[in-house]
Design a protein around this motif. Structure first.
Motif, PDB file in Angstrom:
ATOM      1  N   VAL A   8       0.819  -1.012  -0.210  1.00 26.55           N
ATOM      2  CA  VAL A   8      -0.276  -0.168  -0.014  1.00 26.55           C
ATOM      3  C   VAL A   8       1.190   1.513   0.387  1.00 26.55           C
ATOM      4  CG1 VAL A   8      -2.161   1.173   1.304  1.00 26.55           C
ATOM      5  CG2 VAL A   8      -1.633  -1.553   1.751  1.00 26.55           C
ATOM      6  N   GLY A   9       2.241   1.234  -0.812  1.00 30.42           N
ATOM      7  CA  GLY A   9       2.256   2.218  -1.353  1.00 30.42           C
ATOM      8  C   GLY A   9       1.739   3.325  -1.932  1.00 30.42           C
ATOM      9  N   LEU A  10       3.098   4.526  -3.481  1.00 31.39           N
ATOM     10  CA  LEU A  10       2.413   5.807  -3.501  1.00 31.39           C
ATOM     11  C   LEU A  10       1.283   5.050  -4.000  1.00 31.39           C
ATOM     12  CD1 LEU A  10       5.451   7.679  -4.159  1.00 31.39           C
ATOM     13  CD2 LEU A  10       2.826   8.121  -2.651  1.00 31.39           C
ATOM     14  N   MET A  11       1.700   3.926  -4.948  1.00 37.04           N
ATOM     15  CA  MET A  11       0.422   3.529  -6.493  1.00 37.04           C
ATOM     16  C   MET A  11      -0.637   2.429  -5.632  1.00 37.04           C
ATOM     17  SD  MET A  11       2.512   4.307  -9.344  1.00 37.04           S
ATOM     18  CE  MET A  11       1.353   4.257 -10.368  1.00 37.04           C
ATOM     19  N   ARG A 124       0.637   4.573 -15.090  1.00 37.46           N
ATOM     20  CA  ARG A 124       0.956   5.356 -15.544  1.00 37.46           C
ATOM     21  C   ARG A 124       1.033   6.183 -13.504  1.00 37.46           C
ATOM     22  NH1 ARG A 124      -4.584   7.310 -17.774  1.00 37.46           N
ATOM     23  NH2 ARG A 124      -3.675   7.741 -19.482  1.00 37.46           N
ATOM     24  N   THR A 125       1.304   6.955 -14.093  1.00 34.20           N
ATOM     25  CA  THR A 125       1.598   7.490 -12.692  1.00 34.20           C
ATOM     26  C   THR A 125       0.621   7.475 -11.064  1.00 34.20           C
ATOM     27  OG1 THR A 125       0.748   9.503 -12.783  1.00 34.20           O
ATOM     28  CG2 THR A 125       2.666   9.190 -13.572  1.00 34.20           C
ATOM     29  N   ALA A 126       0.973   7.779  -9.907  1.00 31.47           N
ATOM     30  CA  ALA A 126       0.203   7.875  -8.775  1.00 31.47           C
ATOM     31  C   ALA A 126      -0.192   8.307  -8.398  1.00 31.47           C
ATOM     32  CB  ALA A 126       1.444   8.407  -6.809  1.00 31.47           C
ATOM     33  N   LYS A 127      -0.978   9.171  -9.747  1.00 35.14           N
ATOM     34  CA  LYS A 127      -2.245  10.467  -8.824  1.00 35.14           C
ATOM     35  C   LYS A 127      -3.167   9.469 -10.249  1.00 35.14           C
ATOM     36  CE  LYS A 127      -3.741  14.561 -11.444  1.00 35.14           C
ATOM     37  NZ  LYS A 127      -5.247  14.201 -11.505  1.00 35.14           N
ATOM     38  N   HIS A 128      -2.989   8.582 -11.342  1.00 34.09           N
ATOM     39  CA  HIS A 128      -3.676   8.208 -12.296  1.00 34.09           C
ATOM     40  C   HIS A 128      -3.974   7.107 -10.891  1.00 34.09           C
ATOM     41  CE1 HIS A 128      -1.074   9.871 -15.568  1.00 34.09           C
ATOM     42  NE2 HIS A 128      -2.427   9.338 -16.072  1.00 34.09           N
ATOM     43  N   ALA A 129      -2.935   6.382 -10.487  1.00 31.52           N
ATOM     44  CA  ALA A 129      -3.628   5.358  -9.351  1.00 31.52           C
ATOM     45  C   ALA A 129      -4.089   5.612  -8.270  1.00 31.52           C
ATOM     46  CB  ALA A 129      -2.628   5.100  -8.279  1.00 31.52           C
ATOM     47  N   HIS A 130      -4.459   7.053  -7.930  1.00 30.04           N
ATOM     48  CA  HIS A 130      -5.493   7.710  -7.038  1.00 30.04           C
ATOM     49  C   HIS A 130      -6.608   8.160  -7.565  1.00 30.04           C
ATOM     50  CE1 HIS A 130      -6.802   9.943  -3.142  1.00 30.04           C
ATOM     51  NE2 HIS A 130      -7.717  11.705  -4.349  1.00 30.04           N
ATOM     52  N   ASP A 131      -7.055   7.964  -8.976  1.00 30.67           N
ATOM     53  CA  ASP A 131      -8.212   8.611 -10.041  1.00 30.67           C
ATOM     54  C   ASP A 131      -8.988   7.684 -10.113  1.00 30.67           C
ATOM     55  OD1 ASP A 131      -7.292  11.679  -8.828  1.00 30.67           O
ATOM     56  OD2 ASP A 131      -6.315  11.494 -11.253  1.00 30.67           O
ATOM     57  N   GLY A 132      -8.210   6.169  -9.850  1.00 28.90           N
ATOM     58  CA  GLY A 132      -8.726   5.143 -10.421  1.00 28.90           C
ATOM     59  C   GLY A 132      -8.651   5.006 -12.301  1.00 28.90           C
ATOM     60  N   THR A 133      -7.319   5.432 -13.004  1.00 34.94           N
ATOM     61  CA  THR A 133      -7.061   5.813 -14.048  1.00 34.94           C
ATOM     62  C   THR A 133      -6.029   5.331 -14.993  1.00 34.94           C
ATOM     63  OG1 THR A 133      -6.476   8.109 -14.224  1.00 34.94           O
ATOM     64  CG2 THR A 133      -8.620   7.605 -14.398  1.00 34.94           C
ATOM     65  N   LEU A 134      -5.202   4.050 -13.817  1.00 34.27           N
ATOM     66  CA  LEU A 134      -3.775   3.625 -14.468  1.00 34.27           C
ATOM     67  C   LEU A 134      -4.200   2.838 -15.658  1.00 34.27           C
ATOM     68  CD1 LEU A 134      -2.948   1.934 -11.164  1.00 34.27           C
ATOM     69  CD2 LEU A 134      -1.596   3.680 -12.245  1.00 34.27           C
ATOM     70  N   ASN A 135      -2.934   2.708 -16.471  1.00 32.19           N
ATOM     71  CA  ASN A 135      -3.152   1.259 -17.984  1.00 32.19           C
ATOM     72  C   ASN A 135      -2.586   0.202 -17.519  1.00 32.19           C
ATOM     73  OD1 ASN A 135      -4.736   3.680 -19.163  1.00 32.19           O
ATOM     74  ND2 ASN A 135      -3.009   3.973 -20.144  1.00 32.19           N
ATOM     75  N   GLU A 230       6.360  17.715  -7.639  1.00 29.87           N
ATOM     76  CA  GLU A 230       5.148  16.244  -7.741  1.00 29.87           C
ATOM     77  C   GLU A 230       4.191  15.716  -8.814  1.00 29.87           C
ATOM     78  OE1 GLU A 230       5.112  15.682  -4.538  1.00 29.87           O
ATOM     79  OE2 GLU A 230       6.385  17.240  -3.760  1.00 29.87           O
ATOM     80  N   GLY A 231       4.424  16.717  -9.867  1.00 29.10           N
ATOM     81  CA  GLY A 231       3.877  15.749 -11.373  1.00 29.10           C
ATOM     82  C   GLY A 231       3.992  14.641 -11.462  1.00 29.10           C
ATOM     83  N   LEU A 232       5.467  13.759 -10.575  1.00 30.96           N
ATOM     84  CA  LEU A 232       5.912  12.523 -10.937  1.00 30.96           C
ATOM     85  C   LEU A 232       6.724  12.674 -10.130  1.00 30.96           C
ATOM     86  CD1 LEU A 232       6.020  10.820 -13.108  1.00 30.96           C
ATOM     87  CD2 LEU A 232       8.449  11.140 -13.350  1.00 30.96           C
ATOM     88  N   PRO A 233       5.905  11.418  -8.669  1.00 25.24           N
ATOM     89  CA  PRO A 233       6.876  11.363  -7.627  1.00 25.24           C
ATOM     90  C   PRO A 233       7.033   9.886  -7.569  1.00 25.24           C
ATOM     91  CG  PRO A 233       4.094  11.373  -7.292  1.00 25.24           C
ATOM     92  CD  PRO A 233       4.907  12.250  -8.615  1.00 25.24           C
ATOM     93  N   PHE A 234       8.113   9.846  -8.254  1.00 22.33           N
ATOM     94  CA  PHE A 234       8.814   8.571  -8.676  1.00 22.33           C
ATOM     95  C   PHE A 234      10.134   8.421  -8.053  1.00 22.33           C
ATOM     96  CE2 PHE A 234      10.808   5.209 -12.727  1.00 22.33           C
ATOM     97  CZ  PHE A 234       9.626   4.264 -11.417  1.00 22.33           C
ATOM     98  N   PHE A 235      10.332   8.049  -7.431  1.00 21.37           N
ATOM     99  CA  PHE A 235      11.981   7.553  -6.518  1.00 21.37           C
ATOM    100  C   PHE A 235      13.923   7.483  -7.915  1.00 21.37           C
ATOM    101  CE2 PHE A 235       9.922   6.804  -2.625  1.00 21.37           C
ATOM    102  CZ  PHE A 235       9.716   7.846  -2.404  1.00 21.37           C
TER     103      PHE A 235
END
Length: 293
Positions: A8-11, A124-135, A230-235
């Motif tokens: 249950v991380g960023l994604m 896709r990104t963590a924002k898409h995960a939050h919005d439920g729009t991953l591919n 913050e647009g790409l929270p990827f380490f």
């Protein structure tokens, strides 16, 4: 259908909230110190479990969303791992970024234990995960995918079946190599432009109006212009891991990889300097001649 998630991380946090809110499924998750704050999902009814085996014992579908192959292998085969609690016909959906050869091995182990395994990495990104729009790029048996498609639909925009088990992760590594490679190249160019006192907005506009227009530019432009990461929270450390997974995959197949080797070297230097937890857009700063603090 009882759903579980491990990671249950960023994604994974976004996946979990949408399984609950949009999908309306019951959810069990592994209690782990690497999780994001879980107040929201427990407030929606999610139940914490102490081990992967306990998650497996409670669920018909288990989603894995962890860092890479070593973590997946430990979750599947380790002490109190998924195999120890697996119910017959449980489907494991591996949304991690992993090595295809490892994925195939884990699939064989789960199948021998009576379950099913598909790889379903995200693009896709963590924002898409939050919005439920991953591919998702799904490898494995098409009939198994159809069984779990209602669960996947709760947190995705598209779900593409791309071939047999392992092909999802193979395509994810190809995708991430191109994506991270583009962003690394762009960050180096942006750093050189900044060192030369080029106006950052002019730099972005020139690229956007020509051959530099790309998803990489869209993702890095907020940092180049305004210092917004913050647009790409990827380490950066995860970017290095993905590039090195790509290099391992390429080496195993005998493919050429000189460009990948160069991208890895550039990112590795940043990680070795202690900036592995920086976000990828920050490469723009970290590649400069004199790194601004």
């Amino acid at each position: 259908m009882q759903v579980g998630i491990i990671g249950v991380g960023l994604m994974g946090h976004g996946i979990a909230r949408n399984v609950l809110k949009r999908g309306g499924f019951s959810l069990h998750f592994l209690d782990h110190p690497g999780n994001q704050p879980v107040d929201e999902i427990t407030g929606l009814g999610a139940v914490a479990c102490p081990t992967p085996a306990a998650v497996a014992a409670a669920c018909d579908v288990v989603i894995l969303c962890v860092t890479g192959s070593p973590q997946v292998e430990a979750i599947v085969t380790g002490k109190d791992g998924l195999v120890a609690g697996l119910k017959p016909d449980t489907v494991i959906v591996d949304c991690s970024t992993a090595l295809p050869e490892s994925t195939v091995r884990m699939g064989e182990i789960i199948k021998a234990a009576g379950g099913q395994y598909i790889d379903a990495p995200m693009t896709r990104t963590a924002k898409h995960a939050h919005d439920g729009t991953l591919n998702l790029l799904v490898g494995g048996d098409a009939s198994v995918l159809e069984r779990v498609r209602p669960v996947l639909a709760s947190f995705t925009e598209t779900v593409a079946h791309v071939g047999p088990l392992g092909h999802g992760h193979r395509l994810k590594l190809l995708h991430n190599y191109v994506s991270i490679g583009f962003m690394t190249l762009l960050a180096e160019a942006a750093a050189q432009a900044a060192d030369a006192d080029v106006d950052p907005q002019v730099f972005v506009d020139v690229l956007a109006g020509g051959g530099g227009a790309s998803a990489a530019l869209d993702r890095l432009a907020p940092y180049i212009v305004a210092g917004d990461r913050e647009g790409l929270p990827f380490f950066v450390s995860n970017a290095q891991k993905d590039i090195d997974y790509y290099r391992a995959m390429a080496e195993a197949s005998g493919a050429r990889k000189p460009v990948a080797d160069a991208v890895s070297a550039a990112i590795s230097e940043v990680v070795e300097d202690g900036h592995g937890q920086a976000y990828v857009p920050e490469l723009v700063r970290l590649f400069r001649k004199s790194v601004p603090r």
